[in-house]
Every structure is written in C-alpha cells, then in structure tokens.
Design an enzyme around this catalytic site. Structure first.
Site, PDB file in Angstrom:
ATOM      1  N   LEU A 155     -44.562   6.076  48.992  1.00  0.00           N
ATOM      2  CA  LEU A 155     -44.089   5.345  48.075  1.00  0.00           C
ATOM      3  C   LEU A 155     -45.287   5.091  46.993  1.00  0.00           C
ATOM      4  O   LEU A 155     -45.062   4.732  45.969  1.00  0.00           O
ATOM      5  CB  LEU A 155     -43.670   3.952  48.855  1.00  0.00           C
ATOM      6  CG  LEU A 155     -42.476   3.965  49.396  1.00  0.00           C
ATOM      7  CD1 LEU A 155     -42.461   2.546  50.451  1.00  0.00           C
ATOM      8  CD2 LEU A 155     -41.339   4.176  48.956  1.00  0.00           C
ATOM      9  N   GLY A 156     -46.622   5.288  47.619  1.00  0.00           N
ATOM     10  CA  GLY A 156     -47.535   5.283  46.823  1.00  0.00           C
ATOM     11  C   GLY A 156     -48.855   5.027  47.471  1.00  0.00           C
ATOM     12  O   GLY A 156     -48.783   5.098  48.640  1.00  0.00           O
TER      13      GLY A 156
ATOM     14  N   LYS B 182     -47.579   1.801  56.424  1.00  0.00           N
ATOM     15  CA  LYS B 182     -48.708   1.802  55.455  1.00  0.00           C
ATOM     16  C   LYS B 182     -49.757   2.334  56.374  1.00  0.00           C
ATOM     17  O   LYS B 182     -50.217   1.731  57.594  1.00  0.00           O
ATOM     18  CB  LYS B 182     -49.298   0.107  55.001  1.00  0.00           C
ATOM     19  CG  LYS B 182     -50.375   0.215  54.116  1.00  0.00           C
ATOM     20  CD  LYS B 182     -50.505  -1.035  53.482  1.00  0.00           C
ATOM     21  CE  LYS B 182     -49.993  -1.107  51.909  1.00  0.00           C
ATOM     22  NZ  LYS B 182     -50.329  -2.223  51.334  1.00  0.00           N
TER      23      LYS B 182
ATOM     24  N   ASP C  81     -57.375 -10.035  46.472  1.00  0.00           N
ATOM     25  CA  ASP C  81     -56.816  -8.986  45.682  1.00  0.00           C
ATOM     26  C   ASP C  81     -55.595  -9.156  45.020  1.00  0.00           C
ATOM     27  O   ASP C  81     -54.685  -8.470  44.938  1.00  0.00           O
ATOM     28  CB  ASP C  81     -57.003  -7.658  46.628  1.00  0.00           C
ATOM     29  CG  ASP C  81     -57.101  -6.409  45.556  1.00  0.00           C
ATOM     30  OD1 ASP C  81     -57.399  -6.394  44.622  1.00  0.00           O
ATOM     31  OD2 ASP C  81     -56.847  -5.352  46.235  1.00  0.00           O
TER      32      ASP C  81
ATOM     33  N   GLY D 157     -54.721   2.708  51.453  1.00  0.00           N
ATOM     34  CA  GLY D 157     -54.443   4.072  51.973  1.00  0.00           C
ATOM     35  C   GLY D 157     -52.791   4.263  51.561  1.00  0.00           C
ATOM     36  O   GLY D 157     -52.238   3.519  50.725  1.00  0.00           O
TER      37      GLY D 157
ATOM     38  N   VAL E  49     -48.511   4.678  51.388  1.00  0.00           N
ATOM     39  CA  VAL E  49     -47.601   3.792  51.845  1.00  0.00           C
ATOM     40  C   VAL E  49     -46.435   4.821  51.899  1.00  0.00           C
ATOM     41  O   VAL E  49     -46.063   5.493  51.035  1.00  0.00           O
ATOM     42  CB  VAL E  49     -47.011   2.592  51.110  1.00  0.00           C
ATOM     43  CG1 VAL E  49     -46.183   1.728  51.631  1.00  0.00           C
ATOM     44  CG2 VAL E  49     -48.591   1.565  50.669  1.00  0.00           C
TER      45      VAL E  49
ATOM     46  N   GLY F 104     -52.147   2.944  47.934  1.00  0.00           N
ATOM     47  CA  GLY F 104     -53.014   1.637  47.402  1.00  0.00           C
ATOM     48  C   GLY F 104     -54.473   1.659  48.031  1.00  0.00           C
ATOM     49  O   GLY F 104     -54.988   2.668  48.188  1.00  0.00           O
ATOM     50  N   GLY F 105     -55.043   0.647  47.714  1.00  0.00           N
ATOM     51  CA  GLY F 105     -56.451   0.386  48.181  1.00  0.00           C
ATOM     52  C   GLY F 105     -56.668   0.699  49.476  1.00  0.00           C
ATOM     53  O   GLY F 105     -57.843   1.246  49.907  1.00  0.00           O
TER      54      GLY F 105
END
Ligand code: NAG
Ligand code: NAG
Ligand code: NAG
Ligand code: NAG
Ligand code: NAG
Length: 629
Positions: free
Chosen positions: A342-343, A364, A461, A348, A350, A345-346
């Site tokens: 899915l993407g 995640k 964040d 790792g 997902v 992120g900071g």
C-alpha cells in the site's frame, strides 16, 4: 611657586583633555562585569610560576596586537616557553567599535591579572562587551563538554503584560539561536517590539567563539537559551558559556544600525495594523537547509517515556494485543508481494492483507532501531497502544514478531490518507462539511491521546498522510505511540524542508523540547492545509508575486484581515460560512504560535472549533516565519 601651580594646572588640564578626547573615541566598552573565575594554583600545570606568568603576558600582548592591528573581534594566542604553556582566547561583541573592543580587552586583562594570582593555571572574565579566557591547555578552544555554562539575570521585572513580553523574548532568542550558527562571524543582533505593551522593545544579541563548529555553536546557544528562560520576566538577562554568549534586554545595548545580521520581525501591534515585516539575510534557503541539517544532527535521542498520567502500574495488567503467526501474515499478504503493497511510511512498508476469515487488514512491517532495550520497550508500547480505543484513532488489531521482524496489524482504510484528498489524486473532492468533520475528528483523536487515555501519548508526527479516512470520510489518526522507535535517520525531522519547519514545532525541531504542544503545532499546520488545499512544505504562489510558504501566507493574510482568501478555490463558496472559516483559520494560527505556552490544548481547540469559545479574546501571536527574498 605660583608658576609651579600653574604648570600643574596646565598639566592636569592636558590630562583631562586627553582623557576627554579618549572618551569621544571610546564611546562605551561595556565593561560591566558579568562573571569572573580563577583556578587555584596547581603545581602540576604550572611548574615555573614566573615563566607561566611571562607566557600569559605574551599571549595578552599578542591578542591586543591582533585586535587593534587587524581590526579583529576574535583572537587566540598561545605561548609555551619553558613548557609552561598558556593558551588565551578573546572575543568582543561585534557591535562595539574596534576602539571599544580594545578598551574592553585592556580592562579585562587588568581584571584577570589583578584577580588571578600569578600561577593560577586558568581563569576568565566576562564583561557585557567582551570575554577573555586563558588556560594552561588550549583544549577549551574547541570544547565539547561545556566548562562554563551559566546565567546572570537582571533584578527588575518588566513593566506591562508579562505573557506578551515572554513570548516575544522567546521568539527573539529563538531567532538568534537559529540564525547565529549560520552567519559568518557567528554573531547576530535583533530587536523586536512586544505587541500591545507600551512600545516595549526587546534587544537581543548572540555570539559564538570562532574556534568551534556550527554544530557546537548551535548546541551552546541551545543551552544559553534554556538558561535565559530562568530570567523571564526580568527585563534583562545574560547567558555566558565557554563557547557562546547570549543577552537580552528591554534597554538598547547596541547601536541601531547593528541589527544587520538578523531576522527583524515586527509583531502585529493592533488588529488593523499592517503586516509583519520580516527582513532576512540573503541566501535564506541555504541557511535554512543548513539549519535543518544542524537541528537534525543535534536533535536529542528520542528515548523519552510517555508522560504518565496518574497510576500507570496498571499497564502491565492490560490486555495484550492478539498475536499473529508470521505464516498467517505471509499468506494474507501473498508473501508481502509488491501488488499488495500500500505504501512506504517512516516505519517501513505497509501491505494489504486478507485474513483467513476474510477480514481485510493493513500489515505494517517495521524498521526499528535495533537494541535489546528497544525490544523490551516496544513490547510494552504495543501492549499500551493495543488498548487505545477511540473512533478517531486507528485500531491496532495485533502484532507478530519473528526473529528481528516486528509486524503490526491494523484496521484497513480503503480511502487511504488525507493528503490524497487534499493534494493528490482526489484533490478537490472534499466539501466544506467533510473538511470540518475531519478537523474536528482529528482534534478529538489527539485530545484523547493527550488528555483522556491513562498515559499521555504524544504523537510527534501529525501530518496529512498520517490521518487516514474511513468509509464515511471520518478521520483516523495512524502511527501513534511509535515515533520514538524510529531509527534515527528515519525520524520525521527531515532535512528536506526549506522555508518552514513543515509540521514540526520550532521548539522541538531546534531545542528538542517535546510536549503535547508540538502535536498541537502540527495540528495547526494540518488545519491550514485542510482549509487551503496547499501543502505546508511547498512554496506556493498565493497573491504575492514572490512565492510564500503556507504558514507565511496565512499569517500575512490574517494580519491584513483577509485570511478568507486562504480558502481552497475548489470549495464552493455557497457551502461555507465565511465567518466560520475565518475563525477556523485563526484556530490554526493559535496552534502554530511561536510560543508553545500560548498554544491552546487539544480540548480547548475542540471547544473553539465548535464555536462555543470566545475566540474574540484570543488573538494569535506570530508564528516563527522565515521568508524567502
Ligand atoms: C623559572 O624560569 C625563570 C626564567 O623565566 C628562571 O630564571 C628560573 O630559574 C625558573 N625557576 C625555576 C624554579 O625553575
Ligand atoms: C605581566 O604583566 C603584568 C602587568 O603588566 C606585570 O605586572 C607582570 O610583572 C608581568 N609578568 C611578567 C613575568 O613579565
Ligand atoms: C539591581 O541591580 C543594580 C545593578 O545592576 C543595582 O544597582 C540595584 O541596586 C539592584 N536593585 C535591587 C533591588 O537589587
Ligand atoms: C515607539 O518607539 C519608536 C522607536 O523605538 C518611536 O519612534 C515611536 O515614536 C514610539 N511610539 C510611542 C507611541 O511611544
Ligand atoms: C553604524 O553607525 C556608526 C556611526 O553612527 C558607524 O561608525 C558604523 O560604521 C555603522 N555601522 C554599520 C555596520 O553600518
């Protein structure tokens, strides 16, 4: 007899005249004593007292020649005859004339010679105007552990309103701290007017010694800044340290034409006043990137525990998260395949996963700092966050650990994150009501984390890609409770920002000072993004011919009373009430004020958002703005 007397008179007159002439040149060497210190005699460091004394005299002569002969404001000298070495460092404030600088040196040298007996292996004198220090070793030229770090506060409390004074003074000092390490010569002077306080002005100056690195300059000023906090609301204060000096006062102590190295923000004086004017040294973008880098390099290690609220002994009794097996997750995510990703992120990558029972989840895979301590803390943190239940916070469903792999399983949100709706592929698809619901829901989620859960969780964040949207486009905050486990290089303090600190509160970015107010700052930035449809970290062309960052634009428009212009033009004007939108922009600005103390709490924000608070009485003060020119 009479003649002799006349001669004496003439001589006295001559002396008087030269003294007077001298005073015209030497206007004010600022020899008010701030501090002095001498080390006691130590035979190990000084084997031959007269030799040491002679060497010390030689370094003093050398330094005096350098400043008067070469118009220098900073000089060092060393002399090591007979093994009794002496290293000396001198610096005067750059706003003095060279004549004053020399006069300050002379005065400091006399002071040292008269107070540090022959054979004293080290000593220093701090005057308002200069700093002289000698030692048997030259290690203090580039010292990493400060040997001197103190403060001298004035004894008068300021007149007028203390809060306004404090926040302006804080801002002036923060400006100095951030600017000074980036200037050539390591010094900055600034002047700021306290809003609505009988024309009260704050004068401030900061300086680092010339032998240290930018990084050490920043960290020294950081300590000086903290020390000066203890002086407020006194009308003046001086922080001195081995490597820097910082001073503020409500009385001017430098000539008016000396604020050249400076950000010169004039704070809003009244509601119908014209805008804040910010002058900046050239090459700002460069300075900022450098600054960001400095702040990033020197930011404190993030090991803080959540702030306990009441009794937290109950934590160990909390129900733990559901444990998933690695095999189960591998099947669910088709072996963590690219198509399921899915993407990134900071923390790792997902992945989308489908469990055996058909439930769709977000998986995640974390990249964490590796250490035994992290492992232990991580376990209790996961336990803690698996007990956080709020409709505006993403549920943690379970976790899995195999070897050094740490995997968290969350609810899946097919609408993904808010940034896609504001700046991405779904841009312009949120109407006013939806945006308002997102603002309010996010505030509720944060208020729960800060104020209602049994320990205070600071998110650290908050940004639009951490705010997910559920099927009804209600916000769900993601990634809370994990920021401190990020590997250092993946911390949200990115080196990439320019012009603004992005979502990061200045006191956190610069001083590493973390509180809920850092989240509130980020929330304020998110509010402005939601309303404007503009990204905070991007240079936008909004009305001005020059580009401006979102926070700048918002503040400038607010100053002119035309903040309604900030509204995203994809919004239908018939959908929203102008006054309501203006009020919400003002709430965003209240959250992003330079002074963390002045920002409202999250529960206050909720009250304000719902229009029940008396916002008329709350006027935002200026955020920390740095403008491109
Ligand atoms: C110290 O040095 C001086 C020269 O400056 C020398 O004359 C004297 O003998 C020395 N004293 C001792 C105790 O070594
Ligand atoms: C060093 O200078 C001081 C002041 O000028 C003087 O009194 C002292 O005798 C000098 N010491 C030596 C060893 O020359
Ligand atoms: C405050 O300090 C000044 C010198 O800086 C001194 O003259 C004055 O007496 C002090 N006042 C009080 C109340 O201590
Ligand atoms: C405020 O201070 C400025 C300069 O410091 C001065 O020019 C101005 O006249 C002052 N205004 C009032 C109302 O005292
Ligand atoms: C400031 O003004 C003084 C005289 O008023 C002048 O000597 C000095 O050079 C000026 N400094 C700067 C930086 O313009």
């Amino acid at each position: 007899m009479l003649q002799r007397t006349n001669l004496h008179l003439l001589f006295a007159f001559f002396i008087f005249c030269s003294f007077w002439t001298l005073h015209v040149v030497v206007s004010d060497p600022q020899t008010h004593l701030v501090s002095r210190f001498c080390n006691p005699y130590d035979a190990l460091q000084v084997s031959n007292i007269s030799m040491f004394d002679e060497n010390r005299n030689a370094t003093f002569r050398d330094i005096r020649n350098q400043i008067s002969g070469q118009n220098k404001y900073f000089a060092t000298a060393q002399q090591a005859n007979g093994g009794n070495s002496v290293a000396t460092l001198f610096q005067c404030r750059n706003y003095l004339t060279i004549a004053d600088c020399v006069a300050c040196f002379d005065s400091a040298a006399v002071k040292i010679l008269s107070s540090c007996a022959a054979g004293s292996p080290g000593g220093f004198v701090v005057y308002d105007g200069c700093f002289l220090r000698y030692d048997a070793s030259n290690s203090f030229f580039l010292e990493t552990t400060p040997s001197i770090n103190s403060v001298a506060c004035g004894n008068q409390t300021v007149d007028g309103e203390v809060t306004a004074f404090d926040s302006t003074a804080q801002q002036a000092l923060t400006n100095l701290q951030t600017t000074t390490p980036t200037t050539t010569g390591f010094f900055t002077a600034t002047k700021m007017q306290v809003p609505n306080n009988n024309n009260q002005t704050i004068y401030a100056f900061a300086q680092c010694i010339g032998t240290i690195t930018q990084n050490l300059c920043l960290s020294c000023l950081n300590a000086a800044y903290s020390n000066l906090q203890t002086c407020f609301p006194n009308s003046d204060g001086r922080a001195y340290a081995n490597a820097c000096f910082m001073r503020y006062s409500t009385t001017s102590f430098f000539p008016p034409n000396q604020t050249f190295h400076i950000l010169q923000p004039l704070i809003k004086k009244g509601s119908n006043n014209k805008g804040a004017i910010i002058g900046v040294v050239g090459g700002v973008a460069f300075v900022l990137v450098l600054l960001a880098l400095l702040a990033w390099i020197k930011r404190p290690k993030r090991h803080e525990r959540p702030v306990p609220r009441g009794d937290i002994s109950g934590v160990s009794k909390l129900k733990g998260p559901t444990i998933f097996s690695y095999g189960e997750l591998k099947i669910a995510t088709k072996s963590f395949s690219e198509e399921n990703k899915l993407g990134e992120g900071g923390f790792g990558a997902v992945y989308k996963g489908t469990l055996k029972n058909g439930k769709v989840v977000a998986v995640k895979k974390l990249t964490l700092r590796q250490s035994k301590k992290v492992d232990e803390e991580f376990e209790s943190e996961v336990k803690l966050i698996s007990n956080v239940h709020h409709r505006n916070l993403i549920r943690l469903l379970g976790c899995c650990s195999k070897g050094d792999k740490r995997i968290l399983i969350y609810e899946y949100m097919k609408n993904t994150s808010l940034d896609k709706f504001l700046f991405g592929k779904n841009r312009g698809s949120l109407n006013w009501k939806q945006r308002y619901e997102i603002l309010l829901g996010t505030a509720r989620g944060l208020a729960y984390l800060h104020e209602e859960f049994h320990v205070c969780i600071i998110h650290r964040d908050i940004k639009t890609n951490n705010i997910l949207l559920d099927d009804d486009l209600q916000p769900r905050i993601a990634d809370f409770g994990l920021a401190r486990f990020l590997p250092d290089e993946k911390s949200h303090l990115s080196t990439k920002f320019a012009g603004t600190l992005g979502y990061t509160a200045p006191e956190y970015a610069i001083h590493g000072k973390l509180s809920e107010k850092a989240d509130i700052y980020s929330y304020g930035v998110v509010v402005l993004e939601i309303i404007s449809g503009q990204q905070s970290g991007k240079l936008n062309m909004h009305g001005d011919s020059e580009g401006a960052f979102l926070l700048q634009t918002a503040w400038k428009l607010y100053e002119r009373g035309s903040h309604i212009e900030l509204v995203d033009d994809t919004l239908d004007p018939n959908e929203y009430n102008t006054e309501e939108v203006k009020r919400i922009i003002e709430i965003g600005l209240l959250c992003t004020q330079a002074s963390a103390e002045l920002r409202p709490s999250m529960s206050e924000v909720i009250v304000l958002l719902q229009g029940n608070g008396l916002l008329e009485n709350m006027r935002p003060t200026m955020p920390i703005l740095i403008e491109t020119n």
